[in-house]
Design a protein around this motif. Sequence first.
Motif, PDB file in Angstrom:
ATOM      1  N   ASN A 270      -4.519  63.333   0.736  1.00 44.16           N
ATOM      2  CA  ASN A 270      -3.584  63.827  -0.259  1.00 44.16           C
ATOM      3  C   ASN A 270      -3.372  65.338  -0.106  1.00 44.16           C
ATOM      4  OD1 ASN A 270      -2.141  63.025  -2.898  1.00 44.16           O
ATOM      5  ND2 ASN A 270      -3.297  64.849  -3.501  1.00 44.16           N
ATOM      6  N   ASN A 310       4.813  65.723  -9.068  1.00 46.19           N
ATOM      7  CA  ASN A 310       3.665  64.835  -9.218  1.00 46.19           C
ATOM      8  C   ASN A 310       2.802  64.946  -7.980  1.00 46.19           C
ATOM      9  OD1 ASN A 310       4.555  62.773  -7.163  1.00 46.19           O
ATOM     10  ND2 ASN A 310       6.262  62.592  -8.615  1.00 46.19           N
ATOM     11  N   ASN A 311       1.687  64.280  -7.987  1.00 44.14           N
ATOM     12  CA  ASN A 311       0.731  64.360  -6.884  1.00 44.14           C
ATOM     13  C   ASN A 311       0.767  63.133  -5.967  1.00 44.14           C
ATOM     14  OD1 ASN A 311      -0.333  66.826  -7.841  1.00 44.14           O
ATOM     15  ND2 ASN A 311      -1.474  65.701  -9.399  1.00 44.14           N
ATOM     16  N   ILE A 313       1.281  58.819  -5.155  1.00 44.89           N
ATOM     17  CA  ILE A 313       0.629  57.599  -5.613  1.00 44.89           C
ATOM     18  C   ILE A 313      -0.847  57.555  -5.236  1.00 44.89           C
ATOM     19  CG2 ILE A 313       1.078  56.204  -3.545  1.00 44.89           C
ATOM     20  CD1 ILE A 313       1.745  53.893  -5.431  1.00 44.89           C
ATOM     21  N   LEU A 315      -3.538  59.721  -5.560  1.00 44.91           N
ATOM     22  CA  LEU A 315      -4.513  60.060  -6.592  1.00 44.91           C
ATOM     23  C   LEU A 315      -4.508  59.039  -7.723  1.00 44.91           C
ATOM     24  CD1 LEU A 315      -4.230  63.942  -6.936  1.00 44.91           C
ATOM     25  CD2 LEU A 315      -6.033  62.615  -5.859  1.00 44.91           C
ATOM     26  N   GLU A 316      -3.355  58.501  -8.034  1.00 43.63           N
ATOM     27  CA  GLU A 316      -3.270  57.479  -9.079  1.00 43.63           C
ATOM     28  C   GLU A 316      -4.080  56.237  -8.690  1.00 43.63           C
ATOM     29  OE1 GLU A 316       0.097  54.661 -11.183  1.00 43.63           O
ATOM     30  OE2 GLU A 316       0.725  56.512 -10.182  1.00 43.63           O
ATOM     31  N   ASN A 317      -3.964  55.842  -7.431  1.00 44.14           N
ATOM     32  CA  ASN A 317      -4.719  54.684  -6.944  1.00 44.14           C
ATOM     33  C   ASN A 317      -6.223  54.955  -6.948  1.00 44.14           C
ATOM     34  OD1 ASN A 317      -2.424  53.214  -6.538  1.00 44.14           O
ATOM     35  ND2 ASN A 317      -2.246  53.702  -4.376  1.00 44.14           N
ATOM     36  N   GLU A 319      -7.803  56.997  -8.903  1.00 45.26           N
ATOM     37  CA  GLU A 319      -8.247  56.978 -10.299  1.00 45.26           C
ATOM     38  C   GLU A 319      -8.517  55.556 -10.769  1.00 45.26           C
ATOM     39  OE1 GLU A 319      -6.920  59.697 -13.761  1.00 45.26           O
ATOM     40  OE2 GLU A 319      -5.394  59.919 -12.198  1.00 45.26           O
ATOM     41  N   LYS A 320      -7.646  54.636 -10.395  1.00 45.59           N
ATOM     42  CA  LYS A 320      -7.834  53.235 -10.771  1.00 45.59           C
ATOM     43  C   LYS A 320      -9.104  52.669 -10.152  1.00 45.59           C
ATOM     44  CE  LYS A 320      -2.943  52.076 -11.421  1.00 45.59           C
ATOM     45  NZ  LYS A 320      -1.809  51.265 -10.921  1.00 45.59           N
ATOM     46  N   THR A 334      -8.284  67.321 -12.093  1.00 45.01           N
ATOM     47  CA  THR A 334      -7.284  67.901 -11.189  1.00 45.01           C
ATOM     48  C   THR A 334      -6.663  69.116 -11.878  1.00 45.01           C
ATOM     49  OG1 THR A 334      -5.520  66.449 -12.045  1.00 45.01           O
ATOM     50  CG2 THR A 334      -6.762  65.678 -10.119  1.00 45.01           C
TER      51      THR A 334
END
Length: 356
Positions: A270, A310-311, A313, A315-317, A319-320, A334
Motif C-alpha cells: 500500500n 482514500n487509501n 481497498i 487497508l480496508e481488507n 482491517e477486516k 492510520t
Amino acid sequence: MKSKNTILKYLLTICGHLLFWIVIYYFYAYFLGYGSSNTKYVNQFSGFLMPVTILISYFLIYYLIPNYLLTKKYKYFILYCIYTFIISIYVIILSILYGLLYSEGYKEVGTVPLTKTLPFIILGVYFVVLIIVSFSLIMHNYKSIVSNENLKSKILETQLQIKDQELRFLKMQIHPHFLFNSLNTIYGFALNKKDEAPEMILKLSNLLDYILYQIEKPQVLLMDEINHLLDYVSLEKMRFHDTLEVETTINITDKTVQIAPMLLIPFVENAFKHGDIVNGSLKVKIDIKTEGDQLFFKIENTSIKENKTNNGIGLENIEKRLEMLYANSHILETNQTEKYFKVKLTIDNLKQFKNE
C-alpha cells in the motif's frame, strides 16, 4: 435403512410405554392392597383403573400440553384442564364402581379387600397422572435444550464456514497486486536486458511459493513473513531505482513468534502503490519489533495530503482480516499528515493465536 431405524425406534417406544404401565399397575396393586391379603380382588380392581389413567395421561401429554400449554395458549389450557378434571372425576368414579361390582366375586370372607377409601383412590389416579405429565414436560424441556444446542452448533459451523470463505476472498484480493507489479517490472527489465532480471525472477519465485503454499496455513513464523516482505521491498527497489528510499528496522526477540500469513506485506504494498514521490524520491520507513507477546509494526511513506481521497481497498481488507483474526487483540492506527501517511499496528497476546 431409515425405515428400519424408524420401525426400531417405534418398537422401542412401544416397549417402553408397556413397561411403564406394567410398573403403574403394580403400583396400584401395592397402593390399594397394602395391608390386605385379598390379592386377587386387589389385582382385579387395579386393572379397572388402568384404562382411565392411560386415557387421561395421554390426552394431557399428547393433546392439551402440545396444543395449548407449549403454544402459550394459557387461558384455553386452564379452561380445558378444568373440563378434563370434571369429566375425568366422573369417569374415575364410574370405573371404581364398575370395578367394585365386577370384583365382588373375588371377595374373601373375613378380609378387607381394599385398604383405601374412594377419595384416596381418586388421589392415587391423579398422582400417577401428575408424575406422567411432569416426566413428559421434563423430556420436552430436555429435547428442546438438545435441539437448541444442535441448532447453535449448526449456526456456529455455518458462521465459521462463512468466516473462512471471507478470509479466502480477502486474501485473493491481495494476490493480484503483487503479481501485477512484479511481473510488470520484470517485463520492463527483460525488454532492456538488464542484469537484475534473474534476481527479480528468483525473488518473485519465492513470493509465489509463499503466496500459493504458505497462505493457506492459519499461522506462519513472523520471520518468514518479514523475509518475504524484504523480498518484496527488493523487487520494488529494482523497479523504482533511485527514486525509492527504504529504511527498515527489525528487532525480533523471539524467532518462534507466529502471525497470520500475508498480514504485514499488504501494508508495504500500500505504501508503494499510494505513496507520492516528494523531492525526487518516495521514502518508506518500516519498523518491526516484538516485546514478549506483542508485535509492533510501523510504516510510513511520503504522501501529499491534498492528493488523497482514500487509501485504497488494501487497508480496508486488512482491517477486516484483523477484526476476524485478532478481534479485541489489536490496534490499527492510520494518520495522514501534510507529507506522510503513517500506519501503526499493535497485536497483543500473539501466543494465544499460535495454534488457532
